[in-house]
Design an enzyme around this catalytic site. Structure first.
Site, PDB file in Angstrom:
ATOM      1  N   LEU A  51       0.870  -1.176   0.000  1.00 57.98           N
ATOM      2  CA  LEU A  51       0.000   0.000   0.000  1.00 57.98           C
ATOM      3  C   LEU A  51       0.907   1.226   0.000  1.00 57.98           C
ATOM      4  O   LEU A  51       1.845   1.318   0.797  1.00 57.98           O
ATOM      5  CB  LEU A  51      -0.890   0.036   1.247  1.00 57.98           C
ATOM      6  CG  LEU A  51      -2.238  -0.669   1.205  1.00 57.98           C
ATOM      7  CD1 LEU A  51      -2.958  -0.472   2.545  1.00 57.98           C
ATOM      8  CD2 LEU A  51      -3.118  -0.169   0.071  1.00 57.98           C
ATOM      9  N   ASP A  52       0.627   2.195  -0.871  1.00 53.06           N
ATOM     10  CA  ASP A  52       1.403   3.425  -0.906  1.00 53.06           C
ATOM     11  C   ASP A  52       1.278   4.162   0.432  1.00 53.06           C
ATOM     12  O   ASP A  52       0.268   4.016   1.135  1.00 53.06           O
ATOM     13  CB  ASP A  52       0.902   4.340  -2.026  1.00 53.06           C
ATOM     14  CG  ASP A  52       1.119   3.734  -3.412  1.00 53.06           C
ATOM     15  OD1 ASP A  52       2.059   2.934  -3.556  1.00 53.06           O
ATOM     16  OD2 ASP A  52       0.344   4.070  -4.331  1.00 53.06           O
TER      17      ASP A  52
END
Length: 309
Positions: free
Chosen positions: A48-49
């Site tokens: 996940l960024d």
């Protein structure tokens, strides 16, 4: 001859379904969980960024052997696209690369969605983990290079418009492995002629783990105040999900204690009885509810490929 170094940490195994906060990287999150649980090994199933929040499944110990099965699972994201700007990263982090005063009508957005449902062709963002000539695209992009990234097919099972204002639209998407939500925002903006980028992104589901299994990082960090080490670790372990739950999409084979012993030694076991499965590319075996092995069923036997302690 020097003795091999003993691994640091506990032989703890299981899945923790973390609710990752914004501005916290996936690697940073895994390191924090590994430290909190004093685990020997840890890994995650799907980056996940930092600007994204939500479900980050983290595997501890033997559960790391099941990471590929979760990586391949369906995912659900809720996201917002802000219109009027395209950015180098296709989200809030990047520099503005194109602008428009045009804003899409809600019906125009709805009319667009069917063409993005099903098997679609997508070009990953310049800032992505795709390898180009052996290098990550995001490394090349940070060096100022613009590279041609090959398009690829991804699966969009469901795409819903949740609401829209003049400058922003909110969506929910259920998609398969390898889908870039940032690329959806970029392509929506280009097709609508107004440009766009992701301004909010939250992952709510990674098969087979449901949203209600998520644990906020703050809840885990709060347990650091427990001074007694054993008591603190026991409280943390209450949040772990059994490793076998990651394999719930595979056929399940209960085995006896004797068969479990053979499987742990790497040996196949013969399957008898008219209810015995005939052939499966992959299945998992348990004894007394404990995961023993992942393997293949064929020619009347179960052959282990990965065994668990």
């Amino acid at each position: 001859m020097s003795k091999p170094k003993k691994p640091k940490g506990r032989l703890v195994s299981g899945w923790l379904i973390l609710d990752k906060p914004v501005d916290f990287g996936s690697t940073e999150a895994v390191s924090k969980i590994k430290w909190l649980f004093n685990a020997q090994k840890a890994g995650h199933a799907g980056t996940l960024d930092p600007l994204a929040s939500g479900m980050l499944p983290i595997a501890l110990g033997d559960a790391t052997k099941t990471v590929p099965y979760v990586m391949d699972g369906r995912k659900i994201y809720e996201f917002a696209v802000t219109w009027g700007e395209e950015r180098s990263t296709d989200d809030l982090e990047g520099e503005v690369t194109a602008t428009s005063d045009k804003r899409p009508a809600e019906q125009a957005i709805r009319d667009l969605l069917p063409s993005y449902t099903g098997t679609i062709t997508q070009v990953p963002p310049q800032f992505s983990a795709i390898k180009i000539a052996g290098e990550r695209a995001y490394d090349l992009a940070r060096d100022g290079e613009t590279v041609e990234i090959p398009s690829r097919e991804v699966e969009i099972f469901r795409l819903t418009l949740l609401g829209a204002t003049a400058d922003k639209a909110h969506f929910e998407v259920e998609c398969g492995k390898g889908t870039y939500v940032r690329a959806l925002a970029r392509d929506f903006g280009r097709e609508l002629g107004c440009y766009g980028h992701i301004s909010e992104l939250r992952r709510t589901f990674v098969a087979p783990f449901a949203e209600d299994r998520m644990v906020p990082l703050a809840d885990l960090v709060a347990l650091e105040k427990i001074e007694d080490r054993d008591e603190r670790l026991a409280a943390l372990d209450e949040y772990l999900i059994d490793t076998a739950e990651a394999l719930s999409n595979l056929p399940h084979l209960p085995v006896t204690d004797d068969q479990a012993h053979r499987l742990k030694m790497g040996n196949p076991v013969i399957l008898r009885g008219r209810d015995a499965p005939v052939a499966e590319t992959e299945a998992y075996a348990t004894a007394r509810g404990k995961l023993i092995a992942i393997g293949e069923i064929g020619q009347g036997e179960f052959r282990p490929k990965r065994v668990f302690g």
